[in-house]
Design a protein around this motif. Structure first.
Motif, short mmCIF file in Angstrom:
data_model
loop_
_atom_site.label_atom_id
_atom_site.label_comp_id
_atom_site.label_asym_id
_atom_site.label_seq_id
_atom_site.Cartn_x
_atom_site.Cartn_y
_atom_site.Cartn_z
N SER A 118 -2.10 6.53 -1.54
CA SER A 118 -3.18 5.68 -2.06
C SER A 118 -4.54 6.09 -1.51
N GLN A 119 -5.56 5.82 -2.31
CA GLN A 119 -6.92 5.97 -1.82
C GLN A 119 -7.40 4.60 -1.33
N ILE A 140 0.85 -1.20 0.00
CA ILE A 140 0.00 0.00 0.00
C ILE A 140 0.89 1.24 0.00
N GLU A 141 0.95 1.89 -1.17
CA GLU A 141 1.88 3.02 -1.33
C GLU A 141 1.33 4.28 -0.65
N ALA A 150 -12.95 -1.45 -5.54
CA ALA A 150 -11.53 -1.10 -5.43
C ALA A 150 -10.70 -1.84 -6.49
N LYS A 151 -9.53 -1.26 -6.80
CA LYS A 151 -8.63 -1.91 -7.75
C LYS A 151 -8.06 -3.19 -7.15
N LYS A 152 -7.68 -3.13 -5.88
CA LYS A 152 -7.14 -4.32 -5.21
C LYS A 152 -7.70 -4.43 -3.79
N HIS A 202 -13.47 5.11 -7.06
CA HIS A 202 -12.69 3.97 -7.54
C HIS A 202 -11.40 3.88 -6.72
N PRO A 203 -11.48 3.38 -5.49
CA PRO A 203 -10.31 3.39 -4.60
C PRO A 203 -9.21 2.46 -5.11
N ASP A 204 -7.98 2.79 -4.72
CA ASP A 204 -6.86 1.91 -5.06
C ASP A 204 -6.97 0.59 -4.31
N TYR A 205 -7.36 0.68 -3.03
CA TYR A 205 -7.38 -0.51 -2.20
C TYR A 205 -8.62 -0.56 -1.32
#
Lengths: 246, 275
Positions: free
Chosen positions: B24-25, B20-21, B195-197, B163-166
């Protein structure tokens, strides 16, 4: 806890519960122990009607489709009554759940609007509940409108305010006049104490009744099954306001 | 022979949060639903910065502790509160001190934004809200006319997809295929679909396959959506987890009082996070 505190809690639960008779489905949201107990009391006396949904409860909640189901349900007209509170409520029935001062970096920040900005529009009977009845909470104009009491004609709004219940009295929302009118006084209150502690103007009809006190049957239920059920979600409330331990 | 696909997903807590960078959202669950507190503590230990939180749709302890630890630059939420224990102290302080950006929302607007992402569409319409001050401060929300209107002038609000990253959460168990048991907490499926992931911690891995049986399949979030799983006992503590354990009320009370001052909050982190 004091005797008078318990008596007031019983009275408020009873007053609100009487507004919920003959409804099909009552939902109760965040931070609403008294409305929750009131809905359970109405349901208990109505032998299971209205159906009750308490958010945050495992036992009094039949939703299986996640957090959005309450709102989907309400949007379709499947919820007949809901409750809103607020750090501030004004005479236009606007509720403020966001804070005091200039947005966004306010002097006092409340938790936030929750579902109010939607549910106030789509649930037919929205009962405003705010125990603290002072000119600090019942204000002329709220600092932030989380959800408005009134809307423009072209905005879809099958729902809206029904009444405002406080620790001192009950106001009813007058649909035609678009303002509150004083309906009943709780024990110990007078027309003067209400006027003095209310920051907004309201109609004072010739006849203002005394709030009906709870019956023995109602009190018994409140301190029995209902107290235990509400303790699941609101343990501190149940012990401090009803002397019921979870 | 069955593939043991959970093997490809299992990782250590430290490796999981390393994915988790900063910036990130991240979409997080409400306080009553499978909150990943052990992952949260690991994010604080790795000194995550500039996280943009989306509460689905409200939050409490998890956001408050991340904000207090300096991990957050922005939060979108319908409410942030410790419930019966009162206002979330670090959140409240950060708003006053202008340390974080706040996107005030309302519960169904966050659900609708996530649902738009879930469907792969750019926006979702929603009733209500027009007339609320929330809308005044949301330049990203737009009013449109209902194109199917039967009456004239039927205004309706359009909400952009979120559209969250995680998505992150903690669940009772994963099966040997990496499917996650979520029961009726379907908002976790919504979060994960949008979420993307998705990274998940679980109490345990069970040698079963939820999808083998129709009765258990309905409780599963399929491994299709899952990008990493780590095992943490009591991973939601001090919050509760489903039927497995209740919230630790004494500890939550302690947090609520210690988080009132910055120095006591630092001591809290020393005692319960940096250990």
């Amino acid at each position: 806890m004091s005797e008078s505190n318990i008596k007031l809690t019983e009275l408020l639960i009873t007053v609100v519960s009487r507004m919920l008779r003959d409804l099909n489905h009552v939902a109760v949201g965040a931070s609403s122990p008294i409305p929750g107990a009131a809905a359970l009391l109405a349901s208990g006396l109505g032998k299971g009607s209205p159906k009750v949904t308490i958010l945050g409860s495992k036992s009094v909640n039949s939703f299986t489709d996640g957090g959005k189901e309450l709102f989907d349900c309400a949007g379709q007209g499947r919820i007949d009554a809901f409750f809103l509170g607020g750090g501030q409520i004004d005479g236009d029935a606007n509720v403020n759940l966001v804070g005091i001062g200039d947005y966004p970096h306010m002097d006092v920040r409340f938790p936030g609007s929750y579902g109010s900005a939607y549910l106030y529009y789509v649930v037919p009977k929205v009962i405003l509940f705010r125990e603290e009845h002072t000119s600090r909470t019942l204000v002329q104009k709220v600092d932030f409108i989380s959800a408005p009491g009134k809307t423009e004609k072209n905005i879809y709004r099958p729902g809206g305010p029904h009444s405002l219940v406080t620790s001192r009295c009950v106001f009813m929302w007058e649909k035609k006049a678009q303002c509150f009118s004083l309906h009943s006084l709780h024990p110990g209150e007078t027309l003067q104490t209400i006027r003095k502690n209310t920051g907004f103007d309201y109609i004072e009809p010739k006849k203002v009744i005394n709030t009906l006190e709870p019956t023995e049957q109602e009190k018994k239920l409140i301190h029995g099954d209902i107290g235990k059920m509400i303790a699941e979600v609101y343990p501190s409330f149940a012990s401090s306001r009803l002397a019921v331990d979870s | 022979m069955k593939s043991l696909s959970i093997k490809n997903l299992l990782t250590s807590l430290q490796n999981l949060v390393a994915n988790i960078e900063d910036g990130s959202q991240i979409v997080i669950p409400p306080d009553y639903s499978f909150v990943p507190m052990e992952i949260t503590r690991a994010l604080i230990r790795k000194k995550a910065r500039d996280l943009r939180l989306v509460a689905a749709p409200q939050t409490g302890l998890q956001a408050d502790i991340l904000i207090g630890a300096g991990c957050v630059s922005e939060i979108e939420a319908a409410a942030v509160s410790l419930g019966e224990l009162g206002n979330a102290p670090r959140f409240t302080e950060a708003i006053k001190a202008k340390k974080i950006e706040l996107k005030d929302s309302t519960c169904p607007a966050i659900h609708a934004g996530l649902q738009a992402s879930e469907k792969g569409i750019p926006f979702m319409p929603l009733r209500g809200i027009i007339g609320s001050d929330i809308l005044k401060y949301r330049n990203d929300w737009k009013i449109s006319e209902n194109p199917f209107k039967k009456i004239s002038n039927d205004s309706i609000l359009l909400l952009p997809a979120i559209h969250p990253d995680y998505a992150i959460f903690h669940a009772p168990y994963a099966d040997r295929e990496g499917n996650i048991w979520i029961g009726r907490r379907r908002e976790l499926a919504l979060m994960s679909h949008a979420a993307k992931k998705t990274y998940v911690s679980v109490e345990e891995v069970r040698d079963t396959n939820l999808l083998d049986n129709e009765e258990t399949a309905a409780n599963a979030l399929p491994s299709l959506y899952i990008n990493g799983i780590t095992i943490c006992k009591k991973g939601s503590w001090p919050l509760g987890l489903s039927d497995l354990y209740d919230a630790d009320r004494n500890h939550l009370q302690k947090y609520a009082s210690q988080a009132r001052s910055k120095s006591d909050f630092s001591k809290y982190l020393e005692s319960y996070v940096f250990v």
